[in-house]
Design a protein around this motif. Structure first.
Motif, PDB file in Angstrom:
ATOM      1  N   MET A 124       0.840  -1.195   0.000  1.00  0.00           N
ATOM      2  CA  MET A 124       0.000   0.000   0.000  1.00  0.00           C
ATOM      3  C   MET A 124       0.875   1.245   0.000  1.00  0.00           C
ATOM      4  SD  MET A 124      -2.998   1.044   2.708  1.00  0.00           S
ATOM      5  CE  MET A 124      -3.884  -0.461   2.281  1.00  0.00           C
ATOM      6  N   ASP A 125       0.460   2.288  -0.711  1.00  0.00           N
ATOM      7  CA  ASP A 125       1.226   3.513  -0.788  1.00  0.00           C
ATOM      8  C   ASP A 125       1.323   4.187   0.574  1.00  0.00           C
ATOM      9  OD1 ASP A 125       1.557   3.117  -3.474  1.00  0.00           O
ATOM     10  OD2 ASP A 125      -0.177   4.346  -4.040  1.00  0.00           O
ATOM     11  N   ALA A 126       2.392   4.967   0.752  1.00  0.00           N
ATOM     12  CA  ALA A 126       2.584   5.694   1.999  1.00  0.00           C
ATOM     13  C   ALA A 126       1.662   6.908   2.051  1.00  0.00           C
ATOM     14  CB  ALA A 126       4.039   6.125   2.127  1.00  0.00           C
ATOM     15  N   THR A 127       1.309   7.308   3.264  1.00  0.00           N
ATOM     16  CA  THR A 127       0.489   8.495   3.497  1.00  0.00           C
ATOM     17  C   THR A 127       1.345   9.522   4.229  1.00  0.00           C
ATOM     18  OG1 THR A 127      -1.490   7.114   3.714  1.00  0.00           O
ATOM     19  CG2 THR A 127      -1.632   9.385   4.511  1.00  0.00           C
ATOM     20  N   VAL A 128       1.410  10.736   3.704  1.00  0.00           N
ATOM     21  CA  VAL A 128       2.194  11.799   4.322  1.00  0.00           C
ATOM     22  C   VAL A 128       1.266  12.714   5.112  1.00  0.00           C
ATOM     23  CG1 VAL A 128       3.720  13.766   3.945  1.00  0.00           C
ATOM     24  CG2 VAL A 128       3.931  11.724   2.509  1.00  0.00           C
ATOM     25  N   VAL A 129       1.600  12.929   6.378  1.00  0.00           N
ATOM     26  CA  VAL A 129       0.833  13.817   7.244  1.00  0.00           C
ATOM     27  C   VAL A 129       1.727  14.999   7.620  1.00  0.00           C
ATOM     28  CG1 VAL A 129      -0.457  14.048   9.400  1.00  0.00           C
ATOM     29  CG2 VAL A 129      -0.457  11.855   8.168  1.00  0.00           C
ATOM     30  N   SER A 130       1.247  16.207   7.376  1.00  0.00           N
ATOM     31  CA  SER A 130       2.001  17.414   7.723  1.00  0.00           C
ATOM     32  C   SER A 130       1.025  18.454   8.258  1.00  0.00           C
ATOM     33  CB  SER A 130       2.757  17.937   6.495  1.00  0.00           C
ATOM     34  OG  SER A 130       1.853  18.222   5.438  1.00  0.00           O
ATOM     35  N   GLU A 131       1.501  19.687   8.412  1.00  0.00           N
ATOM     36  CA  GLU A 131       0.626  20.752   8.907  1.00  0.00           C
ATOM     37  C   GLU A 131      -0.624  20.857   8.041  1.00  0.00           C
ATOM     38  OE1 GLU A 131       0.745  22.378  11.541  1.00  0.00           O
ATOM     39  OE2 GLU A 131       2.796  22.704  12.213  1.00  0.00           O
ATOM     40  N   GLY A 132      -1.788  20.998   8.666  1.00  0.00           N
ATOM     41  CA  GLY A 132      -3.032  21.113   7.935  1.00  0.00           C
ATOM     42  C   GLY A 132      -3.107  22.398   7.128  1.00  0.00           C
ATOM     43  N   ARG A 133      -3.967  22.412   6.125  1.00  0.00           N
ATOM     44  CA  ARG A 133      -4.099  23.575   5.251  1.00  0.00           C
ATOM     45  C   ARG A 133      -4.526  24.816   6.028  1.00  0.00           C
ATOM     46  NH1 ARG A 133      -7.639  22.615   0.040  1.00  0.00           N
ATOM     47  NH2 ARG A 133      -5.947  21.085  -0.187  1.00  0.00           N
ATOM     48  N   THR A 134      -5.473  24.649   6.969  1.00  0.00           N
ATOM     49  CA  THR A 134      -5.937  25.791   7.756  1.00  0.00           C
ATOM     50  C   THR A 134      -4.813  26.368   8.594  1.00  0.00           C
ATOM     51  OG1 THR A 134      -8.172  24.855   7.876  1.00  0.00           O
ATOM     52  CG2 THR A 134      -7.598  26.550   9.492  1.00  0.00           C
ATOM     53  N   ARG A 135      -4.015  25.481   9.208  1.00  0.00           N
ATOM     54  CA  ARG A 135      -2.889  25.915  10.022  1.00  0.00           C
ATOM     55  C   ARG A 135      -1.865  26.644   9.165  1.00  0.00           C
ATOM     56  NH1 ARG A 135       0.108  27.686  14.266  1.00  0.00           N
ATOM     57  NH2 ARG A 135       2.172  26.747  14.299  1.00  0.00           N
ATOM     58  N   ARG A 136      -1.552  26.126   7.988  1.00  0.00           N
ATOM     59  CA  ARG A 136      -0.585  26.779   7.106  1.00  0.00           C
ATOM     60  C   ARG A 136      -1.083  28.153   6.671  1.00  0.00           C
ATOM     61  NH1 ARG A 136      -0.384  21.607   4.599  1.00  0.00           N
ATOM     62  NH2 ARG A 136      -1.497  22.442   2.785  1.00  0.00           N
ATOM     63  N   LEU A 137      -2.373  28.236   6.348  1.00  0.00           N
ATOM     64  CA  LEU A 137      -2.936  29.502   5.898  1.00  0.00           C
ATOM     65  C   LEU A 137      -2.926  30.540   7.012  1.00  0.00           C
ATOM     66  CD1 LEU A 137      -4.364  31.131   3.715  1.00  0.00           C
ATOM     67  CD2 LEU A 137      -6.537  30.175   4.511  1.00  0.00           C
ATOM     68  N   SER A 138      -3.350  30.135   8.223  1.00  0.00           N
ATOM     69  CA  SER A 138      -3.386  31.082   9.334  1.00  0.00           C
ATOM     70  C   SER A 138      -1.982  31.552   9.709  1.00  0.00           C
ATOM     71  CB  SER A 138      -4.082  30.457  10.546  1.00  0.00           C
ATOM     72  OG  SER A 138      -3.371  29.316  11.006  1.00  0.00           O
ATOM     73  N   LEU A 139      -1.015  30.636   9.648  1.00  0.00           N
ATOM     74  CA  LEU A 139       0.365  30.995   9.953  1.00  0.00           C
ATOM     75  C   LEU A 139       0.900  31.990   8.931  1.00  0.00           C
ATOM     76  CD1 LEU A 139       2.916  30.494  11.669  1.00  0.00           C
ATOM     77  CD2 LEU A 139       3.489  28.636  10.100  1.00  0.00           C
ATOM     78  N   THR A 140       0.645  31.721   7.652  1.00  0.00           N
ATOM     79  CA  THR A 140       1.128  32.604   6.590  1.00  0.00           C
ATOM     80  C   THR A 140       0.496  33.984   6.685  1.00  0.00           C
ATOM     81  OG1 THR A 140       1.452  30.718   5.118  1.00  0.00           O
ATOM     82  CG2 THR A 140       1.361  32.894   4.101  1.00  0.00           C
ATOM     83  N   LEU A 150      -2.419   6.193  11.144  1.00  0.00           N
ATOM     84  CA  LEU A 150      -1.720   5.102  11.824  1.00  0.00           C
ATOM     85  C   LEU A 150      -2.610   3.865  11.934  1.00  0.00           C
ATOM     86  CD1 LEU A 150      -0.030   7.219  14.644  1.00  0.00           C
ATOM     87  CD2 LEU A 150       1.167   5.980  12.825  1.00  0.00           C
ATOM     88  N   ILE A 151      -3.864   4.067  12.313  1.00  0.00           N
ATOM     89  CA  ILE A 151      -4.785   2.935  12.424  1.00  0.00           C
ATOM     90  C   ILE A 151      -5.034   2.314  11.061  1.00  0.00           C
ATOM     91  CG2 ILE A 151      -7.155   2.292  13.015  1.00  0.00           C
ATOM     92  CD1 ILE A 151      -7.070   4.462  15.180  1.00  0.00           C
ATOM     93  N   HIS A 152      -5.180   3.151  10.030  1.00  0.00           N
ATOM     94  CA  HIS A 152      -5.432   2.661   8.680  1.00  0.00           C
ATOM     95  C   HIS A 152      -4.311   1.756   8.180  1.00  0.00           C
ATOM     96  CE1 HIS A 152      -6.716   2.639   4.489  1.00  0.00           C
ATOM     97  NE2 HIS A 152      -5.508   3.065   4.147  1.00  0.00           N
ATOM     98  N   HIS A 153      -3.070   2.087   8.559  1.00  0.00           N
ATOM     99  CA  HIS A 153      -1.916   1.297   8.105  1.00  0.00           C
ATOM    100  C   HIS A 153      -1.579   0.152   9.069  1.00  0.00           C
ATOM    101  CE1 HIS A 153      -0.579   3.485   4.504  1.00  0.00           C
ATOM    102  NE2 HIS A 153      -1.027   4.564   5.106  1.00  0.00           N
ATOM    103  N   GLY A 154      -2.442  -0.107  10.047  1.00  0.00           N
ATOM    104  CA  GLY A 154      -2.275  -1.276  10.895  1.00  0.00           C
ATOM    105  C   GLY A 154      -1.338  -1.129  12.066  1.00  0.00           C
ATOM    106  N   TYR A 155      -1.065   0.108  12.510  1.00  0.00           N
ATOM    107  CA  TYR A 155      -0.198   0.315  13.672  1.00  0.00           C
ATOM    108  C   TYR A 155      -1.026   0.252  14.963  1.00  0.00           C
ATOM    109  CZ  TYR A 155       3.566   1.650  10.529  1.00  0.00           C
ATOM    110  OH  TYR A 155       4.533   1.623   9.561  1.00  0.00           O
ATOM    111  N   PRO A 156      -0.378   0.077  16.120  1.00  0.00           N
ATOM    112  CA  PRO A 156      -1.116   0.066  17.383  1.00  0.00           C
ATOM    113  C   PRO A 156      -1.920   1.356  17.555  1.00  0.00           C
ATOM    114  CG  PRO A 156       1.137  -0.691  17.726  1.00  0.00           C
ATOM    115  CD  PRO A 156       1.070  -0.196  16.317  1.00  0.00           C
TER     116      PRO A 156
END
Length: 226
Positions: A1-17, A142-148
């Motif tokens: 299965m492809d990897a999933t990248v999690v980073s700062e959310g769009r709202t957080r990036r927009l408010s910070l900028t 994390l749950i989707h990829h089968g981690y604890p």
């Protein structure tokens, strides 16, 4: 299965900028006015009519533009240095401020997700620790990829302390060196020192006391003797 990248959310990036752009523009305008005021106290007659008197619009607009640009650069830098967490069925890859850690899935037996993301192995050793981003999305990923299933409670929460006298001289030197690296913004060096402490059975975490102050706490694994 492809990897999933999690980073700062769009709202957080927009408010910070937007926030940093606004702060930069306001500070630039204020600096422009002060500079014009100071120059007006002397014999300065202005450069092409710029900054010849307090409130002269062209000079203030120029400084406002410079402040706006600096705000954009600051926001882009902060976003680029924020944690990027790549989760796959095989491993978890953490990247932040020049540091990176890759942890195999089969080594992870427990996960804490709160202000930090902490990955543990079977004996409670911290395999990795990084500031959490987008917690709800990260938890589902994390749950989707089968981690604890991540827990809000850290292992050994009650054992963390900031009293360095409980450690031997070597561990104290490493923790002080790590704190110095963090203050200097050298997260890659701080991560290397954290791993050295882990090898000695000492787990560390950093708590933000204020916008400019961080307190480092530690705990020893129960099975580790001095």
């Amino acid at each position: 299965m492809d990897a999933t990248v999690v980073s700062e959310g769009r709202t957080r990036r927009l408010s910070l900028t937007v926030g940093l752009m606004g702060a930069g523009a306001l500070l630039g305008a204020l600096v422009g006015f002060v500079v014009e005021f100071l120059l007006s106290l002397g014999d300065f007659s202005g450069i092409f009519g710029i900054a010849s008197r307090p409130g002269e619009p062209i000079g203030i607009l120029i400084m406002t533009g410079i402040g706006l640009l600096l705000g954009i650069v600051a926001a882009a830098t902060i976003i680029a240095e924020s944690p990027h967490i790549e989760v796959s069925d095989r491993d978890i890859h953490l990247r932040w401020k020049g540091a990176h850690v890759r942890v195999r899935k089969d080594l992870i037996t427990a996960i804490h997700l709160g202000e930090d993301l902490v990955l543990y192995c079977r004996d409670g050793t911290e395999l990795a620790r990084v500031g959490a981003v987008n917690p709800q999305v990260l938890r589902c990923t994390l749950i989707h990829h089968g981690y604890p299933t991540p827990s809000p409670v850290q292992l050994g929460e009650e054992d963390f302390t900031s009293d360095l006298t409980l450690l031997d001289d070597t561990a104290q030197r490493i923790i002080r060196a790590r704190m110095k690296a963090l203050r200097a913004g050298n997260s890659d060096i701080a991560e290397i020192l954290r791993r050295q402490l882990v090898g000695m059975g000492v787990m560390t975490r950093d708590l933000r006391v204020s916008r400019i102050s961080i307190r480092t706490e530690f705990r020893r694994l129960q099975s580790t003797s001095n």
